[in-house]
Design an enzyme around this catalytic site. Structure first.
Site, PDB file in Angstrom:
ATOM      1  N   GLU A 649       0.671  -1.127  -0.357  1.00 52.17           N
ATOM      2  CA  GLU A 649      -0.381  -0.280   0.133  1.00 52.17           C
ATOM      3  C   GLU A 649       1.004   1.113   0.268  1.00 52.17           C
ATOM      4  OE1 GLU A 649      -3.851  -0.331   2.925  1.00 52.17           O
ATOM      5  OE2 GLU A 649      -2.719  -1.716   3.751  1.00 52.17           O
ATOM      6  N   GLU A 669      -4.010  -9.231   3.441  1.00 55.13           N
ATOM      7  CA  GLU A 669      -4.275  -9.106   5.224  1.00 55.13           C
ATOM      8  C   GLU A 669      -5.211  -9.879   4.555  1.00 55.13           C
ATOM      9  OE1 GLU A 669      -3.033  -4.892   4.293  1.00 55.13           O
ATOM     10  OE2 GLU A 669      -3.306  -6.177   2.761  1.00 55.13           O
TER      11      GLU A 669
END
Length: 796
Positions: A649, A669
């Site tokens: 990210e 995740e």
């Protein structure tokens, strides 16, 4: 087709549900016969009492049960909750096994005090539909025993492994816990309910003393009921003044609550309710004088806390109460008994206000004594209220009894109206009413609050050591958005304001930080308490290395022992560094990388997260980048090795990405129960083909360097361990150009990104064009070109 009859006296559908048995059990730590029973043991005792209450053969009743439903204990009601003495893996079947039942279906209900009444209504419907014949509902808590023996040398082991199917409905916490509430310490029930209480006081225009007196007068009759209830945990009658006057024993919990007016959770209590069809009741030999019918019922859910238009009431709870009365064909005046859920005064007064009931109603507003005095048996309190109501209905045949059960933060409300008078099952319209509630307009919310605001409601939390924390729900003056904020540690000004006669409506000043919103009395006071920092680079950081080389800034995450995973202190340092980079006109390009060759960044430090310490991001986001606006100078990610989760990210938030040959990139995740909420779910589908992005996000699959390059996620591949060198070369290619042109180009691209139509984007009015026309660098660039010499950029 003519419906068959049950008996010569009742021309009713034989599948009509009827309550035939109720039972309660309690044991105190100091009782002579104290057995230190587990929650399973306590529930089994209550269930056996319910069997005995039917007047039929206990063994026959137990063998006929096809459905059991258990209320979730507190220690299983929130993720990560502890069970110091252990617990059953299958609570409903563990209890069933203890009482000789072997049901086909076992249910573990969601969290919330509405559960007991909701299950009575739901399983009654199931019986009416022919999907069940005999259902047992129960709940229990052994909190006193757990606290008493948790550290004992020979403490009992309450762990049980029970086989069998279980319909575990989960925690049911959706909408009840938010990141914003957690960030501001608004997770405990007293603080949450105190917000409603203070908003109600302001709406009624009562003084603090008047309102406190009213709470005491509301609950004093409850204490008298508890004093005569053999199942009560705190059977002591108290005056109104005793309940609300702060003393050493009756300390303040959260303004306006003292300890004596909040639910008592230190209990060992259990209750059970047995429901069956009329046909089963006759077949099993249950006498008709044991039958009690559910005449009215409703189940509704309020809007989430911050979405509600009015924080002084829960109209959904009132709607549920009135609807249940309507289903029963009754008015509140026709009720013989009433038990309103009473975790805090507002839970009672909210419904009492809506139904026109007064605190001194001669019928009383509780049959048990209420949660602060009878006992707050976790999510199971209302099972006791139902048991008491059934008992009273039998003693007064034909009388109507009302049970109101509350869950969450005035969030979920279930109502039942009981009587021995036979009745057909009446359908309710809760589903249609819920659609109406869900359509109520929501209040706009600001997670980050900055500027002047007014107090909408508030509380002050009191710790046992005397420390105080102010919590404010406010509305921003400029937008009307609602926000949560706390006072700044050590700021007595805001605490003094919240202690005034009427803080609600007062003007305050809010400011947002990564760890939450803070509020104080004025903007000048905020500057004193939390002065703004001038963006500058420090010589040393604890978790980050910084190196300046001319117009280039190199930023290295220096946590190789943790694969350069990030946690709040590192995020804060990166945010500070990037603030300084974007503010410094002599720095033109930044490179971010990770120490060592193993990882750029493994993302969020999960080991740190598991410690339970505050885990937050600065307002500029993960690594100080992912939520940052106006990134008008280039940032290059030099990805060496792993870029996982938040690491990817971070790279996605950069303008350019260089990867080495061994790079592995993933939004992983989903593999650890999280989501890529720091921009990955937004940026990845905008960077690579959406279908490929979906695959990577949903599987957590790793993408290698070549695949990243092929799909446009990376700009170039460097040899293993050489990503930083390649990033430096790329940065130098940028630095030879006009920094003003680079900066303004980035600004135009950012500003037009949200304009869908290409021509509209091209023709949009851009201040950047005007800034370019008046810049020294444009003049220098054209002049240098004409003079055939290298330009001397000034970045202005």
């Amino acid at each position: 087709m003519e419906r068959p009859v049950v008996s010569t006296t009742h021309n009713l559908n034989p599948l009509t549900p009827v309550i035939v048995g109720v039972g309660q059990f309690t044991e105190g730590v100091g009782d002579p016969n104290y057995q230190a029973l587990s929650a399973v043991g306590i529930a089994a005792r209550a269930a056996l009492a319910a069997f005995g209450d039917t007047g039929a053969d206990t063994a026959v009743i137990a063998s006929a049960i096809d459905t059991v439903a258990g209320i979730r204990q507190f220690e299983a009601s929130t993720p990560g909750a502890l069970a110091p003495l252990g617990k059953s893996n299958n609570y409903p079947r563990a209890v069933a096994q203890r009482v000789g039942a072997n049901p086909k279906r076992a249910i573990l209900e969601v969290s919330g005090g509405q559960g007991p009444q909701h299950l009575v209504t739901e399983l009654s419907r199931s019986i009416l539909a022919g999907n069940s014949s005999v259902a047992l509902i129960f709940g229990s808590e052994a909190m006193s025993t757990v606290r008493h023996l948790a550290k004992a040398e020979n403490r009992p082991d309450f762990n049980e492994e029970i086989d069998g199917d279980l319909e575990d409905r989960g925690f049911g916490l959706k909408g009840l816990i938010t990141m914003s509430a957690v960030a501001h310490g608004l997770t405990d029930a007293p603080s949450q309910y105190a917000l409603f209480e203070n908003a109600r006081r302001a709406r009624l225009q009562q003084s603090r003393n008047e309102y406190a007196r009213g709470m005491g007068e509301l609950f004093s009759p409850f204490t008298r009921v508890a004093a005569s209830n053999p199942f009560a945990a705190a059977p002591t009658a108290r005056t109104a003044d005793e309940l609300v006057e702060p003393t050493e024993r009756n300390r303040l919990i959260a303004d306006p609550y003292t300890r004596f007016v909040v639910a008592r959770d230190q209990v060992n209590q259990g209750a059970a309710v047995l429901i069956m069809s009329l046909r089963a009741a006759l077949d099993l030999g249950v006498p008709e004088d044991k039958w009690v019918f559910l005449h009215g019922h409703a189940d509704l859910r309020e809007r989430d806390l911050l979405d509600r238009q009015d924080l002084s009431a829960s109209p959904a709870a009132v709607m549920a109460s009135k609807h249940a009365l309507g289903v029963a064909g009754l008015d509140a005046a026709e009720l013989a008994t009433i038990d309103l859920y009473s975790c805090f005064p507002i839970a009672v007064s909210n419904v009492a206000d809506g139904l026109g009931l007064s605190a001194d109603d001669p019928r009383g507003l509780t049959l048990t004594g209420g949660l602060p005095y009878f006992g707050g048996a976790g999510n199971n309190y209302s099972m006791h209220a139902i048991a008491e109501t059934i008992d009273r209905c039998r003693k007064e045949p034909g009388a109507m009894g009302f049970v109101g059960a509350n869950g969450g933060t005035l969030s979920k409300y279930s109502v039942g109206i009981y009587s021995t008078t036979p009745t057909e099952w009446q359908q309710d319209r809760s589903a249609q009413l819920q659609i109406e509630i869900d359509d109520w307009p929501a209040v706009p919310i600001a997670d980050q609050a900055d500027g002047w605001a007014t107090i909408e409601t508030y509380t002050v939390k009191y710790s046992k050591n005397g420390a105080r924390t102010g919590i404010v729900i406010g509305r921003l003056a400029t937008t009307g958005e609602r926000f949560i904020a706390t006072g700044v540690d050590g700021d007595n000004d805001i605490l003094s304001l919240l202690s005034e006669e009427e803080p609600i409506g007062q003007r305050v000043y809010a400011r947002s930080f990564g760890y939450g919103n803070r509020v104080t009395t004025t903007d000048s006071r905020m500057r004193v308490l939390l002065p703004s920092k001038t963006p500058t680079l420090r010589e040393d950081y604890d978790h980050i290395l910084v190196h300046r080389d001319g117009h280039r800034l190199e930023i290295t995450i220096n946590r190789p022992e943790a694969r350069n995973a990030l946690f709040p202190p590192a995020h804060e340092e990166l945010a500070e560094i990037f603030d300084a980079y974007f503010a410094d006109p002599t720095l033109w390009v930044a490179i971010i990388t990770g120490a060592g060759e193993q990882a750029f960044s493994a993302g969020n430090d999960l080991i740190y997260s598991a410690t339970g310490k505050p885990n937050y991001l600065p307002t500029s986001g993960f690594a100080g980048l992912t939520s940052r606006r106006a990134m008008n100078k280039p940032v290059i990610a030099a990805v060496n090795g792993f870029a996982m989760g938040g690491g990817l990210e971070t790279a996605l938030a950069c303008h350019l990405v260089v990867v080495d040959e061994n790079a592995q990139l993933a939004l992983s995740e989903v593999k650890v129960g999280l989501i890529a909420g720091a921009g990955g779910l937004v940026r990845l589908p905008r960077t690579i083909p959406p279908k490929l992005a979906n695959e990577l996000i949903l599987t957590g699959r790793r993408m290698g360097a070549r695949e990243a390059l092929d799909h446009g996620l990376a700009n170039l591949i460097a040899p293993t361990g050489k990503a930083l060198d390649a990033a430096r070369e790329l940065a130098d290619e940028i630095i030879v150009n006009s920094p003003t042109s680079v900066r303004l180009s980035l600004e135009v691209m950012e500003q037009t990104e949200g304009i869908a139509d290409t021509v509209d984007a091209v023709t949009a009015r851009m201040r950047a064009i005007d800034d370019l026309m008046t810049s020294e660098d444009m003049t220098e660039g054209l002049t240098a070109f004409a003079q055939k010499r290298p330009p001397r950029w000034r970045n202005r």
